[in-house]
Design a protein around this motif. Structure first.
Motif, PDB file in Angstrom:
ATOM      1  N   ALA A   8       0.840  -1.197   0.000  1.00 32.50           N
ATOM      2  CA  ALA A   8       0.000   0.000   0.000  1.00 32.50           C
ATOM      3  C   ALA A   8       0.875   1.247   0.000  1.00 32.50           C
ATOM      4  N   ASP A   9       0.401   2.273  -0.718  1.00 31.99           N
ATOM      5  CA  ASP A   9       1.128   3.537  -0.788  1.00 31.99           C
ATOM      6  C   ASP A   9       0.774   4.373   0.444  1.00 31.99           C
ATOM      7  N   LEU A  10       1.514   4.174   1.531  1.00 29.36           N
ATOM      8  CA  LEU A  10       1.235   4.880   2.783  1.00 29.36           C
ATOM      9  C   LEU A  10       2.081   6.128   2.956  1.00 29.36           C
ATOM     10  N   GLY A  11       3.006   6.362   2.031  1.00 30.59           N
ATOM     11  CA  GLY A  11       3.869   7.538   2.146  1.00 30.59           C
ATOM     12  C   GLY A  11       3.083   8.837   2.080  1.00 30.59           C
ATOM     13  N   ARG A  12       2.195   8.959   1.091  1.00 31.27           N
ATOM     14  CA  ARG A  12       1.409  10.185   0.949  1.00 31.27           C
ATOM     15  C   ARG A  12       0.443  10.353   2.120  1.00 31.27           C
ATOM     16  N   LEU A  13      -0.134   9.234   2.587  1.00 34.69           N
ATOM     17  CA  LEU A  13      -1.060   9.327   3.713  1.00 34.69           C
ATOM     18  C   LEU A  13      -0.325   9.731   4.988  1.00 34.69           C
ATOM     19  N   SER A  14       0.902   9.251   5.167  1.00 32.33           N
ATOM     20  CA  SER A  14       1.696   9.661   6.335  1.00 32.33           C
ATOM     21  C   SER A  14       2.014  11.155   6.281  1.00 32.33           C
ATOM     22  N   ALA A  15       2.364  11.633   5.072  1.00 30.50           N
ATOM     23  CA  ALA A  15       2.640  13.064   4.911  1.00 30.50           C
ATOM     24  C   ALA A  15       1.379  13.888   5.178  1.00 30.50           C
ATOM     25  N   LEU A  16       0.228  13.378   4.751  1.00 28.91           N
ATOM     26  CA  LEU A  16      -1.029  14.080   4.998  1.00 28.91           C
ATOM     27  C   LEU A  16      -1.352  14.102   6.488  1.00 28.91           C
ATOM     28  N   LEU A  17      -1.048  13.013   7.196  1.00 32.23           N
ATOM     29  CA  LEU A  17      -1.273  12.981   8.645  1.00 32.23           C
ATOM     30  C   LEU A  17      -0.446  14.045   9.345  1.00 32.23           C
ATOM     31  N   ILE A  18       0.806  14.160   8.960  1.00 29.64           N
ATOM     32  CA  ILE A  18       1.678  15.172   9.567  1.00 29.64           C
ATOM     33  C   ILE A  18       1.148  16.577   9.261  1.00 29.64           C
ATOM     34  N   ALA A  19       0.692  16.781   8.014  1.00 27.07           N
ATOM     35  CA  ALA A  19       0.163  18.095   7.634  1.00 27.07           C
ATOM     36  C   ALA A  19      -1.091  18.438   8.443  1.00 27.07           C
ATOM     37  N   LEU A  20      -1.959  17.454   8.679  1.00 22.52           N
ATOM     38  CA  LEU A  20      -3.170  17.707   9.468  1.00 22.52           C
ATOM     39  C   LEU A  20      -2.826  18.026  10.920  1.00 22.52           C
ATOM     40  N   LEU A  21      -1.834  17.342  11.479  1.00 23.00           N
ATOM     41  CA  LEU A  21      -1.426  17.626  12.859  1.00 23.00           C
ATOM     42  C   LEU A  21      -0.825  19.024  12.974  1.00 23.00           C
ATOM     43  N   VAL A  22      -0.043  19.404  11.974  1.00 25.82           N
ATOM     44  CA  VAL A  22       0.518  20.761  11.965  1.00 25.82           C
ATOM     45  C   VAL A  22      -0.602  21.787  11.858  1.00 25.82           C
ATOM     46  N   LEU A  23      -1.578  21.512  10.984  1.00 29.54           N
ATOM     47  CA  LEU A  23      -2.720  22.414  10.834  1.00 29.54           C
ATOM     48  C   LEU A  23      -3.512  22.507  12.131  1.00 29.54           C
ATOM     49  N   MET A  24      -3.673  21.372  12.813  1.00 30.20           N
ATOM     50  CA  MET A  24      -4.390  21.357  14.098  1.00 30.20           C
ATOM     51  C   MET A  24      -3.677  22.224  15.131  1.00 30.20           C
ATOM     52  N   CYS A  25      -2.374  22.058  15.247  1.00 32.16           N
ATOM     53  CA  CYS A  25      -1.609  22.850  16.220  1.00 32.16           C
ATOM     54  C   CYS A  25      -1.631  24.337  15.873  1.00 32.16           C
ATOM     55  N   ALA A  26      -1.528  24.647  14.583  1.00 29.16           N
ATOM     56  CA  ALA A  26      -1.570  26.054  14.166  1.00 29.16           C
ATOM     57  C   ALA A  26      -2.935  26.665  14.447  1.00 29.16           C
ATOM     58  N   GLY A  27      -4.000  25.901  14.149  1.00 30.22           N
ATOM     59  CA  GLY A  27      -5.344  26.402  14.426  1.00 30.22           C
ATOM     60  C   GLY A  27      -5.576  26.619  15.908  1.00 30.22           C
ATOM     61  N   ALA A  28      -5.069  25.701  16.736  1.00 27.59           N
ATOM     62  CA  ALA A  28      -5.221  25.853  18.186  1.00 27.59           C
ATOM     63  C   ALA A  28      -4.457  27.074  18.690  1.00 27.59           C
ATOM     64  N   ALA A  29      -3.263  27.310  18.156  1.00 24.37           N
ATOM     65  CA  ALA A  29      -2.462  28.472  18.576  1.00 24.37           C
ATOM     66  C   ALA A  29      -3.148  29.775  18.197  1.00 24.37           C
ATOM     67  N   ILE A  30      -3.746  29.790  16.986  1.00 25.89           N
ATOM     68  CA  ILE A  30      -4.451  31.008  16.539  1.00 25.89           C
ATOM     69  C   ILE A  30      -5.670  31.268  17.417  1.00 25.89           C
ATOM     70  N   SER A  31      -6.422  30.206  17.736  1.00 27.82           N
ATOM     71  CA  SER A  31      -7.604  30.350  18.577  1.00 27.82           C
ATOM     72  C   SER A  31      -7.222  30.843  19.968  1.00 27.82           C
ATOM     73  N   GLN A  32      -6.138  30.289  20.508  1.00 27.47           N
ATOM     74  CA  GLN A  32      -5.684  30.711  21.839  1.00 27.47           C
ATOM     75  C   GLN A  32      -5.276  32.176  21.829  1.00 27.47           C
ATOM     76  N   LYS A  33      -4.649  32.596  20.761  1.00 26.89           N
ATOM     77  CA  LYS A  33      -4.202  33.994  20.664  1.00 26.89           C
ATOM     78  C   LYS A  33      -5.413  34.930  20.611  1.00 26.89           C
ATOM     79  N   ARG A  34      -6.459  34.479  19.884  1.00 25.75           N
ATOM     80  CA  ARG A  34      -7.669  35.310  19.813  1.00 25.75           C
ATOM     81  C   ARG A  34      -8.352  35.396  21.177  1.00 25.75           C
ATOM     82  N   GLU A  35      -8.387  34.256  21.912  1.00 24.82           N
ATOM     83  CA  GLU A  35      -9.010  34.267  23.233  1.00 24.82           C
ATOM     84  C   GLU A  35      -8.230  35.150  24.196  1.00 24.82           C
ATOM     85  N   GLY A  36      -6.891  35.107  24.049  1.00 25.42           N
ATOM     86  CA  GLY A  36      -6.070  35.946  24.924  1.00 25.42           C
ATOM     87  C   GLY A  36      -6.268  37.419  24.633  1.00 25.42           C
ATOM     88  N   ALA A  37      -6.473  37.714  23.338  1.00 27.37           N
ATOM     89  CA  ALA A  37      -6.686  39.102  22.963  1.00 27.37           C
ATOM     90  C   ALA A  37      -8.041  39.588  23.471  1.00 27.37           C
TER      91      ALA A  37
END
Length: 391
Positions: free
Chosen positions: A362-391
């Motif tokens: 199975a071609d799991l390389g692209r899916l692994s890269a997509l998983l990492i991208a989603l986790l990065v997006l999740m962390c970035a979204g959480a950081a942005i939300s926290q910054k807005r709440e702090g503001a």
């Protein structure tokens, strides 16, 4: 995890409902594709008034073809008997090969076949007409080839005896081989689990869709447990937002692991999966599970509104169910949807799941890269939300 396990009764009901509903839909879909009683083989009469070697050969090809006889059961008879059978509603239609039919092919005349359908069996009559039109198309192609060769021989000044001999040879080459389909056309077979085993296809397909739905449900449940007061307290203890969402994602994966193990055990008991390479198979399926949970965890981090989170998640699940091939295989979908299938996560996850369960690469390389991208997006979204709440 403690907060989730305290409400185990709610979770059992929450996870059991999709299992029952999707299992029922999978059963209906499988029956729709495998139940042959919807169109039983029907009889149709063939009347040969020419009674030549050529027409007998054509009839033999029709009666010996497994593809045709799986639907149509030809009855060779005369016109009077055929019309009687048609009147008694015992056949779906009749076709008459007229006298001198073979000679008309040689002379270039376009003499149509007489096809009569049974109005009391419209679907069967339509299919029979399509079969006869297909045979007529082959006849026209053969006739054109023979006429072309004859014109070339006439211009070349060949004697009548030579032309006659060549005519017979061409009749065999063009007409009989075309009508008989004797290795003239290249046969290709779609390599799909659905065409090989419908039960296995829907078993894997529905389980993958269940993993997606369960991933959404557990993230939605955890989102409801983390009240604004608890979130504020965590932030006061310097627990960053991205750590909170990362903990939710990890807890969701851990919580769903027993369900994943149960699915693999069910596959083994149902002979869908042979049980080989357990570590490799389990690792691949855990990656797919982590990918679904990361998708909804990232949405949870990006969308502050509970209603918006539910609406977007529902749209993603609906689109994945329809276009991802869970209920209707991808090659049955309209061609205009093909461009959109590549953008649906379920399409790639389902293909990977089929390969993993089958023990293929199975071609799991692209899916692994997509998983990492989603986790990065999740962390970035959480950081942005926290910054807005702090503001």
């Amino acid at each position: 995890m403690k907060s989730v396990l305290k409400k185990w009764k709610t979770l059992i009901l929450l996870f059991a409902i999709p299992l029952i509903l999707m299992g029922g839909m999978a059963f209906i879909a499988a029956k729709a594709f495998t139940d042959r009683e919807r169109l039983e083989p029907f009889q149709a009469a063939i009347v040969d008034q020419d009674r030549t070697f050529q027409t007998e050969y054509v009839i033999k090809q029709l009666t010996d073809s497994e593809e045709i006889t799986a639907i149509v059961k030809p009855v060779i008879t005369d016109e009077k008997r055929a019309r009687t059978l048609l009147k008694e509603n015992k056949i779906a239609g009749m076709v008459i090969l007229p006298k001198d039919f073979s000679q008309t092919i040689l002379s270039g005349e376009n003499v149509p076949l007489t096809v009569t359908g049974n109005e009391k069996k419209p679907l069967q009559a339509y299919l029979f007409r399509q079969v006869m039109e297909s045979a007529a198309d082959y006849t026209s192609a053969a006739q054109s080839g023979i006429n072309t060769v004859y014109d070339v021989m006439s211009e070349a000044g060949l004697s009548p005896e030579d032309r006659k001999t060549e005519y017979k040879r061409d009749l065999l080459t063009f007409s009989l081989h075309a009508l008989g389909r004797n290795e003239v056309f290249e046969m290709t077979e779609e390599n799909s689990l659905f065409l090989q085993n419908v039960f296995h296809y829907y078993g894997v397909s529905i389980f993958v869709l269940l993993l997606m739905v369960w991933a959404y449900q557990i993230l939605l449940f955890m989102r409801g447990q983390l009240t604004p007061g608890i979130r504020t307290r965590l932030l006061l203890y310097r627990m960053d937002g991205w750590k909170i969402h990362l903990a939710e994602w990890a807890a969701a994966v851990v919580f769903l692991l027993p369900l994943l193990a149960g699915g693999l055990y069910a596959f083994k008991e149902a002979d869908i999966w042979g049980g080989e390479e357990i570590a490799k198979t389990a690792g691949g399926m855990i990656l797919l599970l982590a990918l679904f949970t990361a998708l909804f965890a990232s949405l949870s981090a990006l969308l502050r509104s509970d209603r918006l989170f539910q609406v977007v998640s529902a749209l993603l699940i609906s689109a994945g169910s329809v276009m991802g091939g869970h209920f209707i295989p991808a090659f049955y979908l309209p061609s205009w949807l093909e461009a959109w299938q590549a953008w649906i996560l379920n399409t790639h996850v389902l293909d990977a799941a089929f390969s993993i369960i089958a023990g293929e690469q199975a071609d799991l390389g692209r899916l692994s890269a997509l998983l990492i991208a989603l986790l990065v997006l999740m962390c970035a979204g959480a950081a942005i939300s926290q910054k807005r709440e702090g503001a």
